[in-house]
Design a protein around this motif. Structure first.
Motif, short mmCIF file in Angstrom:
data_model
loop_
_atom_site.label_atom_id
_atom_site.label_comp_id
_atom_site.label_asym_id
_atom_site.label_seq_id
_atom_site.Cartn_x
_atom_site.Cartn_y
_atom_site.Cartn_z
N ARG A 83 0.84 -1.19 0.00
CA ARG A 83 0.00 0.00 0.00
C ARG A 83 0.88 1.24 0.00
O ARG A 83 1.97 1.24 0.55
N ARG A 95 -5.29 6.39 -1.11
CA ARG A 95 -4.62 5.21 -0.58
C ARG A 95 -4.51 4.23 -1.74
O ARG A 95 -5.51 3.74 -2.24
N HIS A 97 -3.30 0.81 -3.70
CA HIS A 97 -3.04 -0.62 -3.51
C HIS A 97 -2.26 -1.11 -4.72
O HIS A 97 -2.69 -0.94 -5.85
N ARG A 119 -11.42 2.07 -7.32
CA ARG A 119 -11.95 0.74 -7.00
C ARG A 119 -13.46 0.84 -7.01
O ARG A 119 -14.07 1.48 -6.16
N GLU A 122 -15.45 -0.64 -3.90
CA GLU A 122 -15.28 -0.03 -2.58
C GLU A 122 -15.70 1.43 -2.63
O GLU A 122 -15.45 2.12 -3.61
N ALA A 124 -15.36 5.05 -0.42
CA ALA A 124 -14.57 5.66 0.66
C ALA A 124 -15.50 6.13 1.77
O ALA A 124 -16.58 6.66 1.52
N ASN A 131 -9.69 4.73 -1.83
CA ASN A 131 -8.91 3.55 -2.18
C ASN A 131 -8.86 3.41 -3.69
O ASN A 131 -9.90 3.43 -4.36
N ASP A 133 -6.41 1.54 -7.16
CA ASP A 133 -5.44 0.52 -7.57
C ASP A 133 -4.38 1.16 -8.46
O ASP A 133 -4.68 1.99 -9.30
#
Length: 178
Positions: A83, A95, A97, A119, A122, A124, A131, A133
């Motif tokens: 991360r 954040r 990944h 993402r 997901e 936030a 979040n 990728d």
């Protein structure tokens, strides 16, 4: 008993004479030379084959631009366990990944420009970082090309750490009355 056997062994053992010593040295040197050549030739063969398999013979990859659900970001720090903390070119905290495909193959350092994707599965939470990728880490040359095309601004967004670093020294007071 042990002392008797140890002294018996020491009396029976003799140092190698000059002829035996030269043979031992020759065998060791020959072993080192053979293993060195084997390693050298293995590496000579392995590198070109590895480049053919991975298709990385120094070719420059095509510059990848962002899509509508992607954005550019600058890495601020590594959080561990695949991360990263990043800040988008718009100034939002992210954040990031690192996908399994890129782990231990692409090394990412603070300050690198990356392309990230939201993402979809997901959402936030209120007040937390989004979040995303990691898709691509851009090289310095690719970053310069993106600037030239107007995809990213010429100045990097200020991070909270950078603002804190600028102002920390000015607010420190030392007390000499200890």
């Amino acid at each position: 008993q042990l002392v008797k056997e140890a002294t018996w062994i020491l009396r029976r053992c003799t140092k190698p004479n000059r002829k035996e010593y030269i043979k031992i040295v020759q065998a060791v040197v020959m072993g080192f030379l053979v293993m060195g050549f084997v390693g050298y030739f293995t590496k000579l063969i392995h590198i070109p084959i590895n480049n053919i398999i991975n298709d990385t013979e120094g070719e420059k990859r095509e510059l990848v631009f962002k899509d509508e659900d992607q954005e550019y970001a600058y890495v601020t720090k590594s959080l561990g366990n695949g991360r990263l903390s990043a800040i988008s070119v718009k100034g939002e905290k992210l954040r990031v990944h690192i996908r399994g495909k890129m782990r231990k193959k692409v090394w990412i350092n603070p300050g690198n420009l990356v392309l990230v994707s939201e993402r979809e599965f997901e959402t936030a939470k209120e007040g937390s970082d989004r979040n995303v990728d990691l898709l691509i880490r851009y090289t310095d040359e690719e970053e310069a090309q993106l600037r030239k095309y107007g995809e990213i601004p010429d100045t990097r967004p200020k991070t909270d750490e950078a603002v804190a670093d600028e102002g920390d020294d000015a607010n420190i007071e030392f007390n000499a009355d200890l």
